[in-house]
Design a protein around this motif. Structure first.
Motif, PDB file in Angstrom:
ATOM      1  N   ASP A  68       0.801  -1.216   0.000  1.00 24.02           N
ATOM      2  CA  ASP A  68       0.000   0.000   0.000  1.00 24.02           C
ATOM      3  C   ASP A  68       0.840   1.275   0.000  1.00 24.02           C
ATOM      4  O   ASP A  68       0.291   2.368   0.152  1.00 24.02           O
ATOM      5  CB  ASP A  68      -0.961   0.015   1.188  1.00 24.02           C
ATOM      6  N   ASN A  69       2.151   1.147  -0.151  1.00 20.57           N
ATOM      7  CA  ASN A  69       3.074   2.280  -0.154  1.00 20.57           C
ATOM      8  C   ASN A  69       3.071   3.065   1.148  1.00 20.57           C
ATOM      9  O   ASN A  69       3.487   4.229   1.177  1.00 20.57           O
ATOM     10  CB  ASN A  69       2.785   3.225  -1.325  1.00 20.57           C
ATOM     11  N   SER A  70       2.615   2.436   2.206  1.00 17.53           N
ATOM     12  CA  SER A  70       2.618   3.105   3.499  1.00 17.53           C
ATOM     13  C   SER A  70       4.011   3.067   4.117  1.00 17.53           C
ATOM     14  O   SER A  70       4.751   2.094   3.966  1.00 17.53           O
ATOM     15  CB  SER A  70       1.607   2.463   4.439  1.00 17.53           C
ATOM     16  N   ALA A  71       4.348   4.135   4.817  1.00 19.44           N
ATOM     17  CA  ALA A  71       5.640   4.240   5.480  1.00 19.44           C
ATOM     18  C   ALA A  71       5.488   3.968   6.965  1.00 19.44           C
ATOM     19  O   ALA A  71       4.488   4.347   7.576  1.00 19.44           O
ATOM     20  CB  ALA A  71       6.247   5.619   5.258  1.00 19.44           C
ATOM     21  N   SER A  72       6.464   3.309   7.536  1.00 21.34           N
ATOM     22  CA  SER A  72       6.482   3.060   8.966  1.00 21.34           C
ATOM     23  C   SER A  72       7.854   3.395   9.519  1.00 21.34           C
ATOM     24  O   SER A  72       8.847   3.388   8.794  1.00 21.34           O
ATOM     25  CB  SER A  72       6.106   1.611   9.285  1.00 21.34           C
ATOM     26  N   TYR A  73       7.894   3.666  10.821  1.00 14.38           N
ATOM     27  CA  TYR A  73       9.122   4.115  11.461  1.00 14.38           C
ATOM     28  C   TYR A  73       9.279   3.473  12.828  1.00 14.38           C
ATOM     29  O   TYR A  73       8.293   3.205  13.520  1.00 14.38           O
ATOM     30  CB  TYR A  73       9.119   5.638  11.630  1.00 14.38           C
ATOM     31  N   ALA A  74      10.527   3.247  13.205  1.00 12.54           N
ATOM     32  CA  ALA A  74      10.808   2.828  14.558  1.00 12.54           C
ATOM     33  C   ALA A  74      10.466   3.947  15.524  1.00 12.54           C
ATOM     34  O   ALA A  74      10.564   5.135  15.191  1.00 12.54           O
ATOM     35  CB  ALA A  74      12.281   2.443  14.698  1.00 12.54           C
ATOM     36  N   ASP A  75      10.059   3.572  16.733  1.00 12.92           N
ATOM     37  CA  ASP A  75       9.707   4.582  17.723  1.00 12.92           C
ATOM     38  C   ASP A  75      10.860   5.544  17.996  1.00 12.92           C
ATOM     39  O   ASP A  75      10.646   6.720  18.287  1.00 12.92           O
ATOM     40  CB  ASP A  75       9.273   3.915  19.026  1.00 12.92           C
ATOM     41  N   SER A  76      12.076   5.048  17.887  1.00  9.50           N
ATOM     42  CA  SER A  76      13.238   5.856  18.195  1.00  9.50           C
ATOM     43  C   SER A  76      13.467   6.995  17.206  1.00  9.50           C
ATOM     44  O   SER A  76      14.165   7.956  17.524  1.00  9.50           O
ATOM     45  CB  SER A  76      14.492   4.977  18.261  1.00  9.50           C
ATOM     46  N   VAL A  77      12.887   6.888  16.004  1.00 10.33           N
ATOM     47  CA  VAL A  77      13.100   7.914  14.983  1.00 10.33           C
ATOM     48  C   VAL A  77      11.809   8.583  14.546  1.00 10.33           C
ATOM     49  O   VAL A  77      11.855   9.539  13.757  1.00 10.33           O
ATOM     50  CB  VAL A  77      13.822   7.338  13.746  1.00 10.33           C
ATOM     51  N   LYS A  78      10.691   8.123  15.028  1.00 13.15           N
ATOM     52  CA  LYS A  78       9.401   8.648  14.606  1.00 13.15           C
ATOM     53  C   LYS A  78       9.315  10.148  14.882  1.00 13.15           C
ATOM     54  O   LYS A  78       9.645  10.613  15.969  1.00 13.15           O
ATOM     55  CB  LYS A  78       8.277   7.898  15.318  1.00 13.15           C
ATOM     56  N   GLY A  79       8.873  10.887  13.885  1.00 17.34           N
ATOM     57  CA  GLY A  79       8.778  12.331  13.996  1.00 17.34           C
ATOM     58  C   GLY A  79      10.032  13.065  13.606  1.00 17.34           C
ATOM     59  O   GLY A  79      10.004  14.296  13.474  1.00 17.34           O
ATOM     60  N   ARG A  80      11.134  12.348  13.426  1.00 18.86           N
ATOM     61  CA  ARG A  80      12.401  12.965  13.052  1.00 18.86           C
ATOM     62  C   ARG A  80      12.898  12.529  11.679  1.00 18.86           C
ATOM     63  O   ARG A  80      13.573  13.305  11.006  1.00 18.86           O
ATOM     64  CB  ARG A  80      13.479  12.650  14.095  1.00 18.86           C
ATOM     65  N   PHE A  81      12.590  11.302  11.286  1.00 20.47           N
ATOM     66  CA  PHE A  81      13.050  10.752  10.008  1.00 20.47           C
ATOM     67  C   PHE A  81      11.884  10.641   9.041  1.00 20.47           C
ATOM     68  O   PHE A  81      10.746  10.374   9.447  1.00 20.47           O
ATOM     69  CB  PHE A  81      13.664   9.362  10.194  1.00 20.47           C
TER      70      PHE A  81
END
Length: 116
Positions: free
Chosen positions: A55-68
């Motif tokens: 679905d082309n959705s992006a996910s992030y580790a909690d450690s970088v969420k909001g920054r990367f």
């Protein structure tokens, strides 16, 4: 030949920004699972971000969420990782990957060092 080449790493001060690039050749990134891992000395490899082929959705580790922020340009066959608000704990070798059939392909990595 399937190949992934990372670039853009370097030394940056805490709070700074870097943009990592991953250029693909031998295949197209479109319709592939793609993303970034990182590994620091003495630490396990950590997945920091990915884009799902479903679905082309992006996910992030909690450690970088909001920054990367991960992004892909199919025309350039390149994936980027925009990193802001960098912290010393972000110091690691960053690797991009792409899933082709049942195999994950990896680049050689690029060093990111966050220090004063």
């Amino acid at each position: 030949q399937v190949q992934l080449v990372e670039s853009g790493g370097g030394l940056v001060q805490p709070g700074g920004s870097l943009r990592l690039s991953c250029a693909a050749s031998g295949f197209t990134l479109d319709s592939k699972d793609i993303g970034w891992f990182r590994q620091a000395p003495g630490k396990e490899r950590e997945q920091v971000s990915c884009i799902s082929r479903r679905d082309n959705s992006a996910s992030y580790a909690d450690s970088v969420k909001g920054r990367f922020t991960i992004s892909r340009d199919n025309a350039k066959n390149t994936v980027w990782l925009q990193m802001t608000g960098l912290k010393p704990e972000d110091t690691a070798v960053y690797y991009c990957y792409a899933g082709i059939s049942s195999t994950n392909y990896w680049g050689q990595g690029t060093q990111v060092t966050v220090a004063s």
